[in-house]
Design an enzyme around this catalytic site. Sequence first.
Site, PDB file in Angstrom:
ATOM      1  N   GLU A 129     -77.073  21.540  25.135  1.00 36.45           N
ATOM      2  CA  GLU A 129     -75.896  22.424  25.019  1.00 36.45           C
ATOM      3  C   GLU A 129     -74.675  21.664  24.497  1.00 36.45           C
ATOM      4  O   GLU A 129     -73.900  22.186  23.678  1.00 36.45           O
ATOM      5  CB  GLU A 129     -75.582  23.036  26.400  1.00 36.45           C
ATOM      6  CG  GLU A 129     -74.413  23.997  26.427  1.00 36.45           C
ATOM      7  CD  GLU A 129     -74.648  25.246  25.601  1.00 36.45           C
ATOM      8  OE1 GLU A 129     -75.442  26.096  26.024  1.00 36.45           O
ATOM      9  OE2 GLU A 129     -74.023  25.373  24.531  1.00 36.45           O
ATOM     10  N   GLY A 134     -68.977  21.201  21.784  1.00 34.29           N
ATOM     11  CA  GLY A 134     -68.493  20.648  23.054  1.00 34.29           C
ATOM     12  C   GLY A 134     -68.756  21.543  24.246  1.00 34.29           C
ATOM     13  O   GLY A 134     -69.904  21.785  24.618  1.00 34.29           O
ATOM     14  N   GLY A 187     -60.482  10.151  21.191  1.00 29.41           N
ATOM     15  CA  GLY A 187     -61.926  10.191  21.484  1.00 29.41           C
ATOM     16  C   GLY A 187     -62.625  11.404  20.901  1.00 29.41           C
ATOM     17  O   GLY A 187     -63.734  11.732  21.304  1.00 29.41           O
ATOM     18  N   ASP A 201     -71.195  15.890  10.583  1.00 29.47           N
ATOM     19  CA  ASP A 201     -71.271  16.277  11.998  1.00 29.47           C
ATOM     20  C   ASP A 201     -71.401  17.809  12.118  1.00 29.47           C
ATOM     21  O   ASP A 201     -72.256  18.313  12.851  1.00 29.47           O
ATOM     22  CB  ASP A 201     -70.000  15.776  12.706  1.00 29.47           C
ATOM     23  CG  ASP A 201     -69.928  16.206  14.154  1.00 29.47           C
ATOM     24  OD1 ASP A 201     -70.665  15.652  14.969  1.00 29.47           O
ATOM     25  OD2 ASP A 201     -69.147  17.130  14.454  1.00 29.47           O
ATOM     26  N   LYS A 205     -74.594  20.226  13.584  1.00 32.95           N
ATOM     27  CA  LYS A 205     -74.427  21.319  14.561  1.00 32.95           C
ATOM     28  C   LYS A 205     -74.878  22.646  13.956  1.00 32.95           C
ATOM     29  O   LYS A 205     -75.516  23.463  14.625  1.00 32.95           O
ATOM     30  CB  LYS A 205     -72.958  21.389  15.011  1.00 32.95           C
ATOM     31  CG  LYS A 205     -72.521  20.146  15.778  1.00 32.95           C
ATOM     32  CD  LYS A 205     -71.007  20.098  15.909  1.00 32.95           C
ATOM     33  CE  LYS A 205     -70.541  18.878  16.686  1.00 32.95           C
ATOM     34  NZ  LYS A 205     -69.095  18.668  16.589  1.00 32.95           N
TER      35      LYS A 205
HETATM   36  N1  HSE Z   1     -66.542  14.420  16.399  1.00 35.61           N
HETATM   37  C1  HSE Z   1     -66.887  15.657  17.002  1.00 35.61           C
HETATM   38  C2  HSE Z   1     -65.769  16.652  16.717  1.00 35.61           C
HETATM   39  C3  HSE Z   1     -67.058  15.456  18.485  1.00 35.61           C
HETATM   40  O1  HSE Z   1     -64.686  16.231  16.307  1.00 35.61           O
HETATM   41  O2  HSE Z   1     -65.968  17.837  16.895  1.00 35.61           O
HETATM   42  C4  HSE Z   1     -67.722  16.601  19.158  1.00 35.61           C
HETATM   43  O3  HSE Z   1     -69.009  16.819  18.671  1.00 35.61           O
END
Ligand code: HSE
Length: 436
Positions: A129, A134, A187, A201, A205
């Site tokens: 999940e 997130g 972070g 990224d 997803k």
């Molecule tokens: N680097 C990713 C973002 C972290 O900025 O969404 C969460 O997957």
Amino acid sequence: MKPVKVGILGLGTVGGGTVNVLKRNAQEISRRTGREIIITRASARDLTRKRICDTQGITLSTDSNEVINDPEIEIILELIGGTGLAKELVLKAIANGKHIVTANKALIALHGNEIFSAAKKANVMVCYEAAVAGGIPIIKAIREGLSGNQINWLAGIINGTGNFILTEMRDKGRDFDDVLAEAQALGYAEADPTFDVEGIDAGHKLMILASIAFGIPLQFENVFTEGITKITREDVEYAGELGYRIKHLGIARKTAKGIELRVHPTLIPERRLIANVDGVMNAILVQADAVGPTLYYGAGAGAEATASAVVADVVDVVRALSLNSESRVPALGFQESEIIDSTILTHEDIETAYYLRLTVEDKPGALADITNILAKQNISIEAIIQKKPLHGETNLPVIMLTQRTIEKEMNTAISAIEQLSSVTGQVTRIRLETLG
Ligand code: HSE
């Protein structure tokens, strides 16, 4: 009942957040599961590093094998990231009969087929999940909440760092690099921030979302990705004048010809709720046949937001420990034998509308040459704005919105437009979706 013992691989932002949430909400969580959940072991690369969590009561090691080989541990939380060591450890842990909870989108997008098949053989669960958006429970929503629907398309802001950068550039006129540095300090950004700004990224997803939406195998190599690094302040401004916002969207769409899987900057009407999702927040709009559109919004990155999803997966695993594998939710939401390798369209075959920005010589017939080229490719124009030339300049910016067309036609038109002597430099093209 005996407590369930959990081991954590990685005590960085997400690992630390997970320890905090599991400890702080221990009582409420065991009211939900009927069993106490305790973290007995954790591994980290550097044990001397300052952490965001209290590791009292947890046996720490730099050797992850000590965690995955502990016979008492039933669930392994893989929070290391990356696809090298993480993959090796996850497969070893599965072979050891451990259930896996991971926040690792790259691992699932690139190696999910292999991992799920190993897990099925070992009769263990793999939950992910936290890998997408997130803290938003989007995997559960699509895999379970929408399981009565046929999903037509979904479109999401699924990279918090990219959305944070675009928002700060638009609202505060800040510099790209300066905002990226802030996202890294908070972070949010990936270890390699090009993953955020180049759409990789988000592509990971999107692939996961498309697999659970359409029941197709994971195949990241077929996702088209374009980043946000070429978006200029003028484009943001002109889009605004036309009633649009530029968002970095992941789009998965089922069409009669095949499935589109694409991540790129996109103009969307500013009146859409998703156009107003700003900062590090994520949102996914899902269009399904029975329910219609549904929108999922929340924090897409950050220690505790991501931990919220990790812990929810731990709760799911604990609840399903006593179930046989047939009674569990399948890894991709469809029975394994029903995962169908459908046609994925190349980006040349996708269909979308466009925003074009070009610099044109201020002379009679210049615009006619451009519109003739578009007409030849059967591309219909929706709107044209011609800006005033700057003082003393003979060239002026022209902005066009087109109706939907096949990308191949637009590529041919753009090449021909760029050959015109009245057009200077390259044509900027940003795809446009009404999301209606
Ligand atoms: N680097 C990713 C973002 C972290 O900025 O969404 C969460 O997957």
